[in-house]
Design a protein around this motif. Structure first.
Motif, PDB file in Angstrom:
ATOM      1  N   ALA A  83      44.027  42.618  27.785  1.00 24.15           N
ATOM      2  CA  ALA A  83      43.148  43.635  27.212  1.00 24.15           C
ATOM      3  C   ALA A  83      41.711  43.435  27.670  1.00 24.15           C
ATOM      4  O   ALA A  83      40.955  44.401  27.841  1.00 24.15           O
ATOM      5  CB  ALA A  83      43.235  43.605  25.691  1.00 24.15           C
ATOM      6  N   GLU A  84      41.305  42.181  27.883  1.00 24.46           N
ATOM      7  CA  GLU A  84      39.997  41.829  28.413  1.00 24.46           C
ATOM      8  C   GLU A  84      40.202  40.980  29.655  1.00 24.46           C
ATOM      9  O   GLU A  84      41.144  40.177  29.710  1.00 24.46           O
ATOM     10  CB  GLU A  84      39.160  41.066  27.388  1.00 24.46           C
ATOM     11  CG  GLU A  84      38.850  41.845  26.116  1.00 24.46           C
ATOM     12  CD  GLU A  84      37.928  43.018  26.381  1.00 24.46           C
ATOM     13  OE1 GLU A  84      37.171  42.976  27.383  1.00 24.46           O
ATOM     14  OE2 GLU A  84      37.967  43.985  25.600  1.00 24.46           O
ATOM     15  N   PRO A  85      39.338  41.109  30.677  1.00 22.13           N
ATOM     16  CA  PRO A  85      39.582  40.427  31.959  1.00 22.13           C
ATOM     17  C   PRO A  85      39.851  38.939  31.851  1.00 22.13           C
ATOM     18  O   PRO A  85      40.659  38.407  32.601  1.00 22.13           O
ATOM     19  CB  PRO A  85      38.304  40.708  32.752  1.00 22.13           C
ATOM     20  CG  PRO A  85      37.795  41.978  32.184  1.00 22.13           C
ATOM     21  CD  PRO A  85      38.135  41.957  30.726  1.00 22.13           C
ATOM     22  N   ASN A  86      39.191  38.259  30.937  1.00 22.97           N
ATOM     23  CA  ASN A  86      39.440  36.828  30.798  1.00 22.97           C
ATOM     24  C   ASN A  86      39.767  36.491  29.340  1.00 22.97           C
ATOM     25  O   ASN A  86      39.461  35.417  28.853  1.00 22.97           O
ATOM     26  CB  ASN A  86      38.229  36.015  31.266  1.00 22.97           C
ATOM     27  CG  ASN A  86      38.636  34.631  31.740  1.00 22.97           C
ATOM     28  OD1 ASN A  86      39.760  34.432  32.187  1.00 22.97           O
ATOM     29  ND2 ASN A  86      37.737  33.680  31.640  1.00 22.97           N
ATOM     30  N   GLY A  87      40.393  37.474  28.681  1.00 22.80           N
ATOM     31  CA  GLY A  87      40.709  37.297  27.272  1.00 22.80           C
ATOM     32  C   GLY A  87      41.946  36.443  27.055  1.00 22.80           C
ATOM     33  O   GLY A  87      42.568  35.967  28.005  1.00 22.80           O
ATOM     34  N   PRO A  88      42.351  36.272  25.811  1.00 25.95           N
ATOM     35  CA  PRO A  88      43.526  35.440  25.524  1.00 25.95           C
ATOM     36  C   PRO A  88      44.803  36.065  26.061  1.00 25.95           C
ATOM     37  O   PRO A  88      44.928  37.301  26.138  1.00 25.95           O
ATOM     38  CB  PRO A  88      43.539  35.371  23.996  1.00 25.95           C
ATOM     39  CG  PRO A  88      42.783  36.572  23.549  1.00 25.95           C
ATOM     40  CD  PRO A  88      41.728  36.801  24.588  1.00 25.95           C
ATOM     41  N   LEU A  89      45.767  35.237  26.430  1.00 26.08           N
ATOM     42  CA  LEU A  89      47.027  35.717  26.979  1.00 26.08           C
ATOM     43  C   LEU A  89      47.803  36.564  25.987  1.00 26.08           C
ATOM     44  O   LEU A  89      48.655  37.375  26.384  1.00 26.08           O
ATOM     45  CB  LEU A  89      47.886  34.528  27.422  1.00 26.08           C
ATOM     46  CG  LEU A  89      47.390  33.705  28.617  1.00 26.08           C
ATOM     47  CD1 LEU A  89      48.293  32.502  28.833  1.00 26.08           C
ATOM     48  CD2 LEU A  89      47.338  34.546  29.875  1.00 26.08           C
ATOM     49  N   THR A  90      47.523  36.394  24.710  1.00 33.74           N
ATOM     50  CA  THR A  90      48.269  37.120  23.682  1.00 33.74           C
ATOM     51  C   THR A  90      47.730  38.518  23.431  1.00 33.74           C
ATOM     52  O   THR A  90      48.377  39.320  22.752  1.00 33.74           O
ATOM     53  CB  THR A  90      48.234  36.324  22.377  1.00 33.74           C
ATOM     54  OG1 THR A  90      46.864  36.025  22.049  1.00 33.74           O
ATOM     55  CG2 THR A  90      49.012  35.022  22.507  1.00 33.74           C
ATOM     56  N   THR A 106      47.189  41.864  24.968  1.00 34.43           N
ATOM     57  CA  THR A 106      47.565  42.630  26.152  1.00 34.43           C
ATOM     58  C   THR A 106      47.786  44.092  25.807  1.00 34.43           C
ATOM     59  O   THR A 106      47.949  44.473  24.649  1.00 34.43           O
ATOM     60  CB  THR A 106      48.851  42.071  26.791  1.00 34.43           C
ATOM     61  OG1 THR A 106      49.946  42.225  25.867  1.00 34.43           O
ATOM     62  CG2 THR A 106      48.688  40.611  27.159  1.00 34.43           C
ATOM     63  N   VAL A 107      47.815  44.908  26.865  1.00 34.26           N
ATOM     64  CA  VAL A 107      48.142  46.336  26.757  1.00 34.26           C
ATOM     65  C   VAL A 107      49.200  46.640  27.808  1.00 34.26           C
ATOM     66  O   VAL A 107      49.376  45.875  28.770  1.00 34.26           O
ATOM     67  CB  VAL A 107      46.887  47.213  26.975  1.00 34.26           C
ATOM     68  CG1 VAL A 107      45.849  46.939  25.897  1.00 34.26           C
ATOM     69  CG2 VAL A 107      46.301  46.984  28.367  1.00 34.26           C
ATOM     70  N   PRO A 108      49.921  47.753  27.666  1.00 33.90           N
ATOM     71  CA  PRO A 108      50.930  48.085  28.686  1.00 33.90           C
ATOM     72  C   PRO A 108      50.266  48.452  30.014  1.00 33.90           C
ATOM     73  O   PRO A 108      49.173  49.021  30.052  1.00 33.90           O
ATOM     74  CB  PRO A 108      51.662  49.292  28.091  1.00 33.90           C
ATOM     75  CG  PRO A 108      51.309  49.321  26.655  1.00 33.90           C
ATOM     76  CD  PRO A 108      49.955  48.711  26.540  1.00 33.90           C
ATOM     77  N   ALA A 109      50.953  48.139  31.115  1.00 30.15           N
ATOM     78  CA  ALA A 109      50.486  48.603  32.427  1.00 30.15           C
ATOM     79  C   ALA A 109      50.561  50.118  32.485  1.00 30.15           C
ATOM     80  O   ALA A 109      51.488  50.736  31.951  1.00 30.15           O
ATOM     81  CB  ALA A 109      51.337  47.996  33.532  1.00 30.15           C
TER      82      ALA A 109
END
Length: 385
Positions: A98-105, A107-110
């Motif tokens: 969701a953010e370029p260097n955000g947490p791996l958890t 996320t948004v769909p491609a």
């Protein structure tokens, strides 16, 4: 002064200072091919470098593999707008940070599937960011899962199916097609080529490219019968700058890797790489082989699609797994040249306008500050003569 003497005079002072300990070079102007070698395998003592010395070419591997990708496009096995999940189901239904260097958890769909074009132009959605946070949480997660994202290390990665499984468990850094990110797309490309062709990558490259062109010393490993032409690899200590042994002749490249890395795994010689350059300079055909790649595919491979993103000065763009010089380099390569450099100490470029090919292979890796000054000296001499 003859062209070969001018090049030797430009390179010799660097070799005398062990930057690098040894090198081989080749320059072709049309049918006039000159080559030479200077230095040794070891900073002190050791055998001398020769024209047929085998070097680790690291990222020059990328355009080598791109040529075979173009062959599969010519054959209709692949199409640029095909979703790669047809062959790489691990990359279906991607999630993106969701953010370029955000947490791996988070996320948004491609927005859409990853295509063959995305992989070839390095816009897959994950890779090394030359302009922003480095390495980033996704690359850190790749490293933690046992996938190499640092300097070439053939012994690190698992076999392709396991590599794809681990990679497929991670989100993308950015949306597919959104921006150019370095290297990871090349590793995915190697798996894609092998699965699309139904043949492991080493055999595919040999059958379609190395054997027809006579590239007898280019491979993912150096077998015992060729080891006498291979030597150690050197690198600078990040703290002291002192020269250190990175790899031995009987080290990581002495046996076939579990994961044949299309991003940085090959070894080669100046003459083998010239055979490939001559094929591309000839529009995909040579007198010896006839046509191996269509002229349209060579043009497509060597056309810039992303702008000046591949170097700090903004002078180099990106085609299909290949660098494209989009503006003249001061004292060096002219706009329109294409090729690439390797962090183990190699550079390979073609100027189609003049027919000039330049190849320099060395046994010293780039430092954290970038390539050795020997590269600028080489290109300056090539284009001055």
């Amino acid at each position: 002064m003859t062209p070969d003497r001018a090049i030797e005079d430009a390179l010799a002072p660097h070799v005398q200072g062990d930057d690098p300990p040894g090198l081989a070079w080749l320059v072709a102007r049309g049918d006039d091919v000159r080559a030479g070698s200077i230095g040794t395998h070891e900073p002190v003592g050791g055998g001398g470098i020769a024209r047929d010395t085998i070097f680790r070419i690291s990222s020059v591997t990328k355009p080598v593999c791109a040529v075979v990708a173009m062959m599969l496009l010519d054959d209709g096995v692949l199409s640029l707008d095909d979703p790669v999940q047809e062959w790489l189901p691990e990359l279906a239904d991607r999630r993106v940070l969701a953010e370029p260097n955000g947490p791996l958890t988070a996320t948004v769909p491609a927005h859409r599937p990853i295509t063959v074009r995305d992989v070839l132009t390095f816009r897959l959605g994950t890779g090394m960011d030359f302009t922003g946070p480095f390495p980033g949480v996704v690359l850190e997660a790749m490293t933690a899962s046992g996938l190499n994202v640092g300097p070439p290390a053939p012994a690190v990665n698992p076999e392709p199916a396991e590599w794809m499984r681990r990679f497929g468990e991670l989100p993308l850094m950015v949306q597919p097609g959104e921006r150019w990110l370095y290297h990871t797309s090349a590793e995915v490309l190697g798996v894609l080529l092998a699965r699309a062709a139904g043949e492991p990558l080493p055999g595919l490259l040999a059958e379609r490219l190395f054997d027809p062109l006579g590239m007898t010393s280019t491979a993912f490993d150096v077998p015992p019968e060729r080891r006498g032409r291979f030597g150690p690899q050197w690198a600078s200590n990040p703290g002291t700058g002192a020269l250190e042994r990175y790899d031995d002749a009987d080290g990581q490249w002495s046996r076939p890797p579990a994961f044949p890395g299309a991003g940085d795994g090959l070894v080669s010689t100046v003459d083998d790489l010239y055979a490939l350059a001559d094929l591309l300079r000839g529009g995909g055909a040579t007198a010896r082989t006839g046509r191996l790649v269509s002229e349209e595919s060579v043009r497509a491979m060597t056309t810039d699609y992303v702008g000046g993103v591949a170097d700090a000065a903004g002078l180099i763009g990106w085609g299909f797994a290949t660098g494209v010089q989009i503006a003249d380099a001061p004292g060096g390569r002219p706009a329109g040249s294409y090729g690439w450099d390797g962090g183990m100490g190699s550079t390979w470029w073609i100027d189609p306008a003049s027919g000039v090919v330049g190849i320099l292979l060395t046994n010293r890796a780039w430092s954290t500050a970038g390539p050795s000054p020997v590269f600028d000296a080489f290109w300056g001499a090539v284009h001055a003569t």
